[in-house]
Design an enzyme around this catalytic site. Structure first.
Site, short mmCIF file in Angstrom:
data_model
loop_
_atom_site.label_atom_id
_atom_site.label_comp_id
_atom_site.label_asym_id
_atom_site.label_seq_id
_atom_site.Cartn_x
_atom_site.Cartn_y
_atom_site.Cartn_z
N ASN A 9 0.87 -1.18 0.00
CA ASN A 9 0.00 0.00 0.00
C ASN A 9 0.90 1.23 0.00
OD1 ASN A 9 -1.78 2.06 0.46
ND2 ASN A 9 -2.38 1.39 2.52
N TRP A 10 1.03 1.84 -1.16
CA TRP A 10 1.96 2.98 -1.28
C TRP A 10 1.40 4.24 -0.64
CZ3 TRP A 10 4.08 2.67 -7.06
CH2 TRP A 10 4.71 1.43 -7.23
N LYS A 11 0.13 4.20 -0.27
CA LYS A 11 -0.52 5.38 0.35
C LYS A 11 -0.32 6.61 -0.55
CE LYS A 11 -0.14 3.17 4.83
NZ LYS A 11 -0.07 3.30 6.28
N HIS A 95 -9.46 1.28 4.88
CA HIS A 95 -8.19 1.47 5.60
C HIS A 95 -8.42 2.41 6.78
CE1 HIS A 95 -4.08 2.55 6.55
NE2 HIS A 95 -3.72 1.47 5.91
N GLU A 97 -6.77 4.79 7.87
CA GLU A 97 -6.54 6.21 7.56
C GLU A 97 -7.77 6.81 6.88
OE1 GLU A 97 -2.87 5.49 5.49
OE2 GLU A 97 -1.97 4.91 7.39
N GLU A 167 -5.37 -4.85 10.53
CA GLU A 167 -4.35 -3.83 10.76
C GLU A 167 -4.64 -3.11 12.07
OE1 GLU A 167 -2.30 -2.57 6.86
OE2 GLU A 167 -4.02 -1.27 7.12
N GLY A 173 2.68 2.26 10.96
CA GLY A 173 3.65 3.34 10.86
C GLY A 173 4.38 3.64 12.17
N SER A 213 3.59 -2.18 10.40
CA SER A 213 5.03 -2.28 10.62
C SER A 213 5.63 -3.62 10.21
CB SER A 213 5.37 -1.96 12.10
OG SER A 213 4.98 -0.64 12.42
N GLY A 234 2.92 -1.05 4.35
CA GLY A 234 2.96 0.37 4.05
C GLY A 234 4.37 0.83 3.77
N GLY A 235 5.02 1.40 4.77
CA GLY A 235 6.34 2.02 4.62
C GLY A 235 7.35 1.16 3.87
P1 13P Z 1 3.16 0.40 7.76
O1 13P Z 1 3.65 -0.87 7.12
O2 13P Z 1 3.88 1.61 7.32
O3 13P Z 1 3.04 0.27 9.24
O4 13P Z 1 1.65 0.61 7.22
C1 13P Z 1 0.75 -0.41 7.30
C2 13P Z 1 -0.45 -0.06 6.52
O5 13P Z 1 -1.20 0.83 6.89
C3 13P Z 1 -0.70 -0.79 5.27
O6 13P Z 1 -1.97 -0.53 4.77
#
Ligand code: 13P
Length: 251
Positions: A9-11, A95, A97, A167, A173, A213, A234-235
């Site tokens: 997920n590149w956000k 998600h 967010e 999640e 994050g 994470s 994510g990251g």
């Molecule tokens: P991180 O891997 O950066 O913690 O993010 C997880 C995430 O929200 C994937 O959708």
């Protein structure tokens, strides 16, 4: 046998050129990966170009959100048939967010997921508790509410085409992932909920990803858990070598 699925997920990261570079690097290592399903979820503006890069490989394309209407006067929105037209096989919905910053609710997640299924796109439905909810020992209630209401009205066939992503918000994050025991406990609980609604066959077939994470250093122990069928990253999905290491860490 559930095929492991690792989605990046590149956000809201990477412009067009950066997206092309990242997808091209990932492709060099994963173009013929059969054992693990790798999915890239760039921003809307990069979907078409990333699609062109990964066409003909085993890597799949995913979007990060969708609107439930097919078309019309909904300025700024993008529908499932448009996602289909650029080659999306998956789309993330719900998600945390989006729930936190954009007013996403179980009801809107439900509408979005159904619109995707209608188009033949597989929803990745995100669920998970916040830190204060876990501290108050309400994590199972919160996740049950997310699961039951986000998937309301799904047929058995819909459920079989849906991926769940657990999640925990406190792990996103933060660098602090859920332990393998915490992940397994919740994934088992989620599978039990699906079993209660759709029966054992469906429950055993549905893939449940863990997100929060995830890194090359912790993927092996997370994926070793019976009910952990992949990860939503994510990251670490923003760096080709880390994402590739996570996918290969599942082998
Ligand atoms: P991180 O891997 O950066 O913690 O993010 C997880 C995430 O929200 C994937 O959708």
């Amino acid at each position: 046998m559930r095929k492991i699925i690792i989605a990046g997920n590149w956000k809201m990261n990477k412009d067009l050129k950066e997206s092309i570079d990242l997808a091209s690097s990932v492709k060099r290592s994963l173009y013929d990966m059969e054992e693990v399903e790798a999915v890239l979820c760039p921003t809307f503006t990069s979907l078409g170009d990333v699609s062109d890069i990964i066409t003909g490989t085993t890597i799949r394309l995913g979007a990060q959100d969708v609107y439930w209407e097919r078309g019309g006067a909904f300025t700024g929105e993008i529908s499932s048939y448009m996602l289909k037209s650029v080659g999306c096989a998956y789309c993330i919905v719900g998600h945390s967010e989006r729930r936190q910053f954009f007013g996403e609710t179980n009801e809107t997640v439900n509408k979005k997921a159904k619109a995707l299924l209608k188009e033949g796109i597989m929803p990745i439905v995100c669920v998970g508790e916040k830190l204060d909810e876990r501290k108050a020992k309400k994590e199972f209630d919160v996740v049950k509410d997310h699961i039951v209401n986000s998937l309301k009205g799904f047929t058995r066939e819909d459920m079989l085409r849906t991926v769940i992503a657990y999640e925990p918000v406190w792990a996103i994050g933060t660098g602090i992932n859920a332990t393998k025991e915490q992940a397994q406990e919740m994934h088992k609980y989620i599978r039990g909920l699906i079993n209660g609604i759709y029966g054992e066959d469906v429950a055993n077939a549905v893939r449940i990803q863990y997100g929060g994470s995830v890194k090359p250093e912790n993927i092996k122990e997370l994926i070793s858990q019976e009910d952990v069928d992949g990860a939503l990253v994510g990251g670490a999905s923003l760096k080709a070598d880390l994402f590739v290491a996570i996918v290969k860490g599942c082998l």
